[in-house]
Design an enzyme around this catalytic site. Sequence first.
Site, PDB file in Angstrom:
ATOM      1  N   ASN A  69       0.873  -1.176   0.000  1.00 55.35           N
ATOM      2  CA  ASN A  69       0.000   0.000   0.000  1.00 55.35           C
ATOM      3  C   ASN A  69       0.909   1.225   0.000  1.00 55.35           C
ATOM      4  O   ASN A  69       1.524   1.537   1.020  1.00 55.35           O
ATOM      5  CB  ASN A  69      -0.883  -0.043   1.257  1.00 55.35           C
ATOM      6  CG  ASN A  69      -1.667   1.234   1.480  1.00 55.35           C
ATOM      7  OD1 ASN A  69      -1.753   2.088   0.586  1.00 55.35           O
ATOM      8  ND2 ASN A  69      -2.225   1.387   2.670  1.00 55.35           N
TER       9      ASN A  69
ATOM     10  N   LYS B 274       0.118   4.269  -0.235  1.00 55.00           N
ATOM     11  CA  LYS B 274      -0.510   5.456   0.359  1.00 55.00           C
ATOM     12  C   LYS B 274      -0.276   6.681  -0.556  1.00 55.00           C
ATOM     13  O   LYS B 274      -0.242   6.529  -1.762  1.00 55.00           O
ATOM     14  CB  LYS B 274       0.004   5.672   1.788  1.00 55.00           C
ATOM     15  CG  LYS B 274      -0.088   4.380   2.621  1.00 55.00           C
ATOM     16  CD  LYS B 274       0.183   4.562   4.072  1.00 55.00           C
ATOM     17  CE  LYS B 274       0.036   3.215   4.782  1.00 55.00           C
ATOM     18  NZ  LYS B 274       0.217   3.296   6.210  1.00 55.00           N
TER      19      LYS B 274
ATOM     20  N   HIS C 223      -9.273   1.311   5.353  1.00 52.22           N
ATOM     21  CA  HIS C 223      -7.961   1.460   5.989  1.00 52.22           C
ATOM     22  C   HIS C 223      -8.106   2.414   7.179  1.00 52.22           C
ATOM     23  O   HIS C 223      -8.875   3.372   7.114  1.00 52.22           O
ATOM     24  CB  HIS C 223      -6.945   1.991   4.982  1.00 52.22           C
ATOM     25  CG  HIS C 223      -5.552   1.959   5.527  1.00 52.22           C
ATOM     26  ND1 HIS C 223      -5.083   2.915   6.390  1.00 52.22           N
ATOM     27  CD2 HIS C 223      -4.547   1.067   5.366  1.00 52.22           C
ATOM     28  CE1 HIS C 223      -3.833   2.610   6.736  1.00 52.22           C
ATOM     29  NE2 HIS C 223      -3.487   1.494   6.122  1.00 52.22           N
TER      30      HIS C 223
ATOM     31  N   GLU D 152      -6.406   4.776   8.170  1.00 49.11           N
ATOM     32  CA  GLU D 152      -6.177   6.190   7.844  1.00 49.11           C
ATOM     33  C   GLU D 152      -7.417   6.809   7.214  1.00 49.11           C
ATOM     34  O   GLU D 152      -7.681   8.004   7.390  1.00 49.11           O
ATOM     35  CB  GLU D 152      -4.932   6.320   6.937  1.00 49.11           C
ATOM     36  CG  GLU D 152      -3.662   6.118   7.753  1.00 49.11           C
ATOM     37  CD  GLU D 152      -2.497   5.512   6.998  1.00 49.11           C
ATOM     38  OE1 GLU D 152      -2.492   5.549   5.758  1.00 49.11           O
ATOM     39  OE2 GLU D 152      -1.579   4.984   7.671  1.00 49.11           O
TER      40      GLU D 152
ATOM     41  N   GLU E 195      -5.011  -4.904  10.851  1.00 47.81           N
ATOM     42  CA  GLU E 195      -3.954  -3.915  11.021  1.00 47.81           C
ATOM     43  C   GLU E 195      -4.172  -3.147  12.325  1.00 47.81           C
ATOM     44  O   GLU E 195      -4.956  -2.189  12.361  1.00 47.81           O
ATOM     45  CB  GLU E 195      -3.974  -2.914   9.864  1.00 47.81           C
ATOM     46  CG  GLU E 195      -3.727  -3.546   8.516  1.00 47.81           C
ATOM     47  CD  GLU E 195      -3.190  -2.511   7.525  1.00 47.81           C
ATOM     48  OE1 GLU E 195      -2.083  -2.725   7.034  1.00 47.81           O
ATOM     49  OE2 GLU E 195      -3.862  -1.503   7.297  1.00 47.81           O
TER      50      GLU E 195
ATOM     51  N   GLY F  60       3.057   2.077  10.729  1.00 45.31           N
ATOM     52  CA  GLY F  60       4.081   3.120  10.573  1.00 45.31           C
ATOM     53  C   GLY F  60       4.850   3.439  11.839  1.00 45.31           C
ATOM     54  O   GLY F  60       5.536   4.461  11.901  1.00 45.31           O
TER      55      GLY F  60
ATOM     56  N   SER G 154       3.760  -2.302  10.198  1.00 48.45           N
ATOM     57  CA  SER G 154       5.203  -2.410  10.405  1.00 48.45           C
ATOM     58  C   SER G 154       5.797  -3.749   9.981  1.00 48.45           C
ATOM     59  O   SER G 154       6.736  -4.239  10.610  1.00 48.45           O
ATOM     60  CB  SER G 154       5.562  -2.087  11.861  1.00 48.45           C
ATOM     61  OG  SER G 154       5.259  -0.732  12.146  1.00 48.45           O
TER      62      SER G 154
HETATM   63  P1  PGA Z   1       3.208   0.196   7.531  1.00 52.63           P
HETATM   64  O1  PGA Z   1       1.712   0.425   6.997  1.00 52.63           O
HETATM   65  O2  PGA Z   1       3.690  -1.114   6.911  1.00 52.63           O
HETATM   66  O3  PGA Z   1       3.983   1.377   7.034  1.00 52.63           O
HETATM   67  O4  PGA Z   1       3.139   0.096   9.007  1.00 52.63           O
HETATM   68  C1  PGA Z   1       0.810  -0.636   6.858  1.00 52.63           C
HETATM   69  C2  PGA Z   1      -0.503  -0.148   6.325  1.00 52.63           C
HETATM   70  O5  PGA Z   1      -0.970   0.926   6.733  1.00 52.63           O
HETATM   71  O6  PGA Z   1      -1.130  -0.807   5.463  1.00 52.63           O
END
Ligand code: PGA
Length: 252
Positions: free
Chosen positions: A12, A14, A100, A102, A170, A176, A214
Site C-alpha cells: 500500500n 498510500k 484502511h 487512515e 492492522e 508506521g 510495520s
Molecule cells: P506500515 O503500513 O507497513 O507502514 O506500518 C501498513 C498499512 O498501513 O497498510
Amino acid sequence: MSETRRPLIAGNWKMNGLADESLRQMQELVSRARKFDNPGCDILICPPTTLLRELARVAVDSPVRVGGQDCHANASGAHTGDIAAEMLKDSGARYCIVGHSERRTDHGEDNTTVKAKAEAAHRAGLIAIVCVGETLAEREGDKTLDVISDQVTNSLPKGATSSNTVVAYEPVWAIGTGKTPTPLDVKAVHAHIREELGKLMNDAAKVRVLYGGSVKGSNAAELMAVENVDGALVGGASLTAEDFWPIVKTGI
Ligand code: PGA
C-alpha cells in the site's frame, strides 16, 4: 501460511510516489517476480490512483497485480475528488483496499461506509481488502476482540466470499510505528477473525486474512508463519522493490 489459502503480499503506497521513480520501482519488482514461473503467492501494489494505469501496463502478463487504495460507494456522479470502483477497474485494478484506518480516521469512515465501499468494489468486479484493527487505547482497555468483531461483522457486505474479499488485520498502533504485536497476539486476533467470518459466510475457511502494521523484511517470516495469517499488507516497506522483495519472498 496455510496450504489451502494462497497468500497475498500486498503493498500500500498510500500518498507516495511520482511517476519516474514509481515506474522504476515497479519495473524492478515485476522483473524480480517474472523469474518465478509459478509463484506461491499473489503479489499486489496499490499505488496512488494517478499511477494505476501506467503501473498496470508495466505489470501486464506478470504475477504482479495493481489495486486501488479506496473507492466511492457509487459508480459515478457528483462526488468531486472521489473515485469509483469501476474507474479503478477500468484503469487495470484487480483489488481495492477499503476501510484502511487512515481513511477511518482522516475521513471519518465508519463500518457502514466501509461496507458500502466493499459492496462497490464487488459490483465493479474487484476484490475488496477490508481493513480492521484496534487502536492502542482499545488494546490497553482489553477491547481488541470486541472491536474486531464489530468491524468484521459490520464492514463486510452480504455477498462477501473468499473469492471477492480479503480481510486485513492492522492494529492502528502498529501502522508506521515500527511496533508489532507478538506472534501470539496476532494468532489470537486472526483466529478470532476467522471465527467471526464463519458466522457470516459459508466459505470462511478459504478467506485470506492478512496481517499489516510495520511488516518488514526482518519480521515478515515470523509474522507470516503465524496460524491463520495468509499474507501481509505492507506500507512503508513496499515503497521500494528492494525493501518489498524480502517480504514477497516469504510467500513466493
Ligand atoms: P506500515 O503500513 O507497513 O507502514 O506500518 C501498513 C498499512 O498501513 O497498510
